[in-house]
Motif scaffolding. Structure first.
Motif, mmCIF file in Angstrom:
data_model
loop_
_atom_site.group_PDB
_atom_site.id
_atom_site.type_symbol
_atom_site.label_atom_id
_atom_site.label_comp_id
_atom_site.label_asym_id
_atom_site.label_seq_id
_atom_site.Cartn_x
_atom_site.Cartn_y
_atom_site.Cartn_z
ATOM 1 N N LYS A 145 0.871 -1.162 0.300
ATOM 2 C CA LYS A 145 0.752 0.116 0.255
ATOM 3 C C LYS A 145 0.590 1.145 -0.241
ATOM 4 O O LYS A 145 0.681 2.402 -0.826
ATOM 5 C CB LYS A 145 -0.592 -0.268 1.116
ATOM 6 C CG LYS A 145 -1.728 0.942 1.342
ATOM 7 C CD LYS A 145 -2.832 1.039 1.969
ATOM 8 C CE LYS A 145 -3.535 2.679 2.227
ATOM 9 N NZ LYS A 145 -3.906 2.751 3.367
ATOM 10 N N PRO A 146 2.082 1.274 1.004
ATOM 11 C CA PRO A 146 2.532 2.246 0.765
ATOM 12 C C PRO A 146 3.716 2.505 -0.058
ATOM 13 O O PRO A 146 3.990 3.326 -1.101
ATOM 14 C CB PRO A 146 3.826 2.359 2.279
ATOM 15 C CG PRO A 146 3.208 1.218 2.505
ATOM 16 C CD PRO A 146 1.703 0.681 2.363
ATOM 17 N N LEU A 147 3.930 1.659 -1.397
ATOM 18 C CA LEU A 147 4.122 1.850 -2.463
ATOM 19 C C LEU A 147 3.797 2.145 -3.116
ATOM 20 O O LEU A 147 4.089 3.280 -4.469
ATOM 21 C CB LEU A 147 5.210 0.001 -2.351
ATOM 22 C CG LEU A 147 6.617 -0.079 -1.616
ATOM 23 C CD1 LEU A 147 6.658 -1.756 -1.551
ATOM 24 C CD2 LEU A 147 7.360 0.702 -1.263
ATOM 25 N N ASN A 148 2.449 1.575 -3.086
ATOM 26 C CA ASN A 148 1.644 2.262 -4.565
ATOM 27 C C ASN A 148 1.077 3.662 -4.484
ATOM 28 O O ASN A 148 1.027 4.332 -5.066
ATOM 29 C CB ASN A 148 0.387 1.736 -3.883
ATOM 30 C CG ASN A 148 0.257 -0.100 -4.658
ATOM 31 O OD1 ASN A 148 1.273 -0.040 -5.164
ATOM 32 N ND2 ASN A 148 -0.424 -0.564 -4.346
ATOM 33 N N ILE A 208 10.118 1.738 4.041
ATOM 34 C CA ILE A 208 9.359 2.650 3.481
ATOM 35 C C ILE A 208 9.408 3.836 3.574
ATOM 36 O O ILE A 208 9.624 5.007 3.345
ATOM 37 C CB ILE A 208 8.122 2.233 3.716
ATOM 38 C CG1 ILE A 208 7.789 0.583 3.078
ATOM 39 C CG2 ILE A 208 6.833 2.797 3.178
ATOM 40 C CD1 ILE A 208 6.527 0.031 3.134
ATOM 41 N N ALA A 209 9.383 4.400 5.054
ATOM 42 C CA ALA A 209 9.617 5.598 5.469
ATOM 43 C C ALA A 209 11.005 6.659 5.440
ATOM 44 O O ALA A 209 10.367 7.304 4.995
ATOM 45 C CB ALA A 209 9.719 5.287 7.210
ATOM 46 N N GLN A 210 12.420 4.905 5.220
ATOM 47 C CA GLN A 210 13.067 5.894 4.377
ATOM 48 C C GLN A 210 12.931 6.524 2.863
ATOM 49 O O GLN A 210 13.489 7.388 2.644
ATOM 50 C CB GLN A 210 14.367 5.192 4.310
ATOM 51 C CG GLN A 210 14.410 4.526 5.311
ATOM 52 C CD GLN A 210 16.047 3.451 5.926
ATOM 53 O OE1 GLN A 210 16.228 3.098 4.696
ATOM 54 N NE2 GLN A 210 16.867 3.170 7.115
ATOM 55 N N LEU A 211 12.270 5.530 2.806
ATOM 56 C CA LEU A 211 11.450 5.857 0.981
ATOM 57 C C LEU A 211 10.682 7.513 1.284
ATOM 58 O O LEU A 211 10.516 8.119 0.253
ATOM 59 C CB LEU A 211 11.293 4.906 0.312
ATOM 60 C CG LEU A 211 11.462 3.545 -0.397
ATOM 61 C CD1 LEU A 211 10.405 2.422 -0.267
ATOM 62 C CD2 LEU A 211 12.714 4.298 -1.528
ATOM 63 N N VAL A 212 9.906 7.634 2.045
ATOM 64 C CA VAL A 212 9.266 8.576 2.226
ATOM 65 C C VAL A 212 9.514 9.652 2.388
ATOM 66 O O VAL A 212 9.186 10.862 1.511
ATOM 67 C CB VAL A 212 8.293 7.822 3.103
ATOM 68 C CG1 VAL A 212 7.287 9.430 3.958
ATOM 69 C CG2 VAL A 212 6.774 7.306 2.552
ATOM 70 N N ARG A 213 10.830 10.080 3.309
ATOM 71 C CA ARG A 213 11.522 10.670 3.949
ATOM 72 C C ARG A 213 12.144 11.713 2.217
ATOM 73 O O ARG A 213 12.162 12.937 1.920
ATOM 74 C CB ARG A 213 12.041 10.852 4.962
ATOM 75 C CG ARG A 213 11.765 11.132 5.740
ATOM 76 C CD ARG A 213 12.859 10.819 7.803
ATOM 77 N NE ARG A 213 13.417 9.690 7.330
ATOM 78 C CZ ARG A 213 13.058 8.131 7.854
ATOM 79 N NH1 ARG A 213 12.001 8.206 8.657
ATOM 80 N NH2 ARG A 213 13.820 7.240 7.679
ATOM 81 N N GLN A 273 2.313 11.952 3.797
ATOM 82 C CA GLN A 273 3.118 11.721 5.821
ATOM 83 C C GLN A 273 2.650 10.129 5.755
ATOM 84 O O GLN A 273 2.362 9.216 5.957
ATOM 85 C CB GLN A 273 1.247 12.312 6.455
ATOM 86 C CG GLN A 273 1.165 13.680 6.070
ATOM 87 C CD GLN A 273 1.630 14.715 5.991
ATOM 88 O OE1 GLN A 273 3.031 13.901 7.312
ATOM 89 N NE2 GLN A 273 2.509 15.300 5.612
ATOM 90 N N TRP A 274 3.659 10.004 6.698
ATOM 91 C CA TRP A 274 3.981 8.886 6.992
ATOM 92 C C TRP A 274 4.827 8.455 8.626
ATOM 93 O O TRP A 274 6.064 8.868 9.061
ATOM 94 C CB TRP A 274 4.635 8.019 5.693
ATOM 95 C CG TRP A 274 5.361 6.466 5.945
ATOM 96 C CD1 TRP A 274 5.770 5.804 6.707
ATOM 97 C CD2 TRP A 274 4.391 5.336 5.571
ATOM 98 N NE1 TRP A 274 5.887 4.097 6.570
ATOM 99 C CE2 TRP A 274 4.844 3.814 6.165
ATOM 100 C CE3 TRP A 274 2.855 5.004 5.562
ATOM 101 C CZ2 TRP A 274 4.248 2.102 6.034
ATOM 102 C CZ3 TRP A 274 2.456 3.628 5.269
ATOM 103 C CH2 TRP A 274 2.454 2.670 5.574
ATOM 104 N N ARG A 275 4.011 7.478 9.038
ATOM 105 C CA ARG A 275 4.747 6.978 10.371
ATOM 106 C C ARG A 275 4.880 5.764 10.480
ATOM 107 O O ARG A 275 4.985 4.983 10.137
ATOM 108 C CB ARG A 275 3.791 6.793 11.809
ATOM 109 C CG ARG A 275 3.376 8.146 12.187
ATOM 110 C CD ARG A 275 1.953 8.515 12.580
ATOM 111 N NE ARG A 275 -0.037 9.064 12.481
ATOM 112 C CZ ARG A 275 -0.942 8.791 12.621
ATOM 113 N NH1 ARG A 275 -0.685 7.228 12.874
ATOM 114 N NH2 ARG A 275 -1.331 9.129 11.441
#
Length: 165
Positions: free
Chosen positions: A45-48, A74-79, A67-69
């Protein structure tokens, strides 16, 4: 006879045990598949979301951070995505400002050129008038009137240019 009876009961018990184990493995397999499906869905889901945001990313568009907690991969990718989006916004703003400044410079060059065009004939006419007056030539009154007419036309041209600008 009792010997065969025990063997039949033993075979029946072994058969029931095998049936029970097969059923248990089947239920556990189905349960495992369901758990794996939901875990995979949760991981993807976060990757999508990240994939969709990257696909929607374009110059001049809206840049939405994600926004990701958490503190996982995945948090590293989001940052990193959020950091890149912020840098892209800054670069886009700088590019737009540079383009605006370039447009103003080009307009200033064109206005300067348009101002210089009428100034050249004005200078030449004034120099001619000066020479005519210095020589005291015959018909200088006609030449003066013609030169004044040209100068006034050029001044009107400059006034229109300033008004248009």
């Amino acid at each position: 006879m009792p010997h065969f009876e025990q063997e039949t009961i033993l075979n029946s018990n072994a058969s029931n045990l095998i049936k029970t184990l097969v059923n248990l493995y089947a239920i556990l397999s189905v349960f495992g598949i369901v758990v794996v499906f939901y875990v995979a869905k949760g991981i993807s889901k976060p990757l999508n979301i990240l994939s969709n945001r990257l696909a929607d990313l374009n110059l001049g568009g809206s840049y939405k951070p994600i926004q990701w907690r958490g503190n996982d991969e995945i948090a590293q990718l989001v940052r990193q995505y959020n950091h890149t989006v912020k840098e892209l916004k800054i670069s886009t703003d700088k590019l737009a400002e540079t383009e605006r400044q370039g447009a103003w410079k080009e307009m200033a060059k064109q206005v300067a050129h348009e101002i210089k065009n009428p100034l050249t004939p004005m200078r030449l006419n004034l120099q001619h008038l000066q020479r005519t007056l210095a020589e005291g030539a015959i018909g200088s009154e006609e030449k003066r009137a013609k030169i004044i007419e040209v100068l006034l036309a050029q001044i009107n041209k400059l006034t229109r240019l300033a008004d248009d600008f």
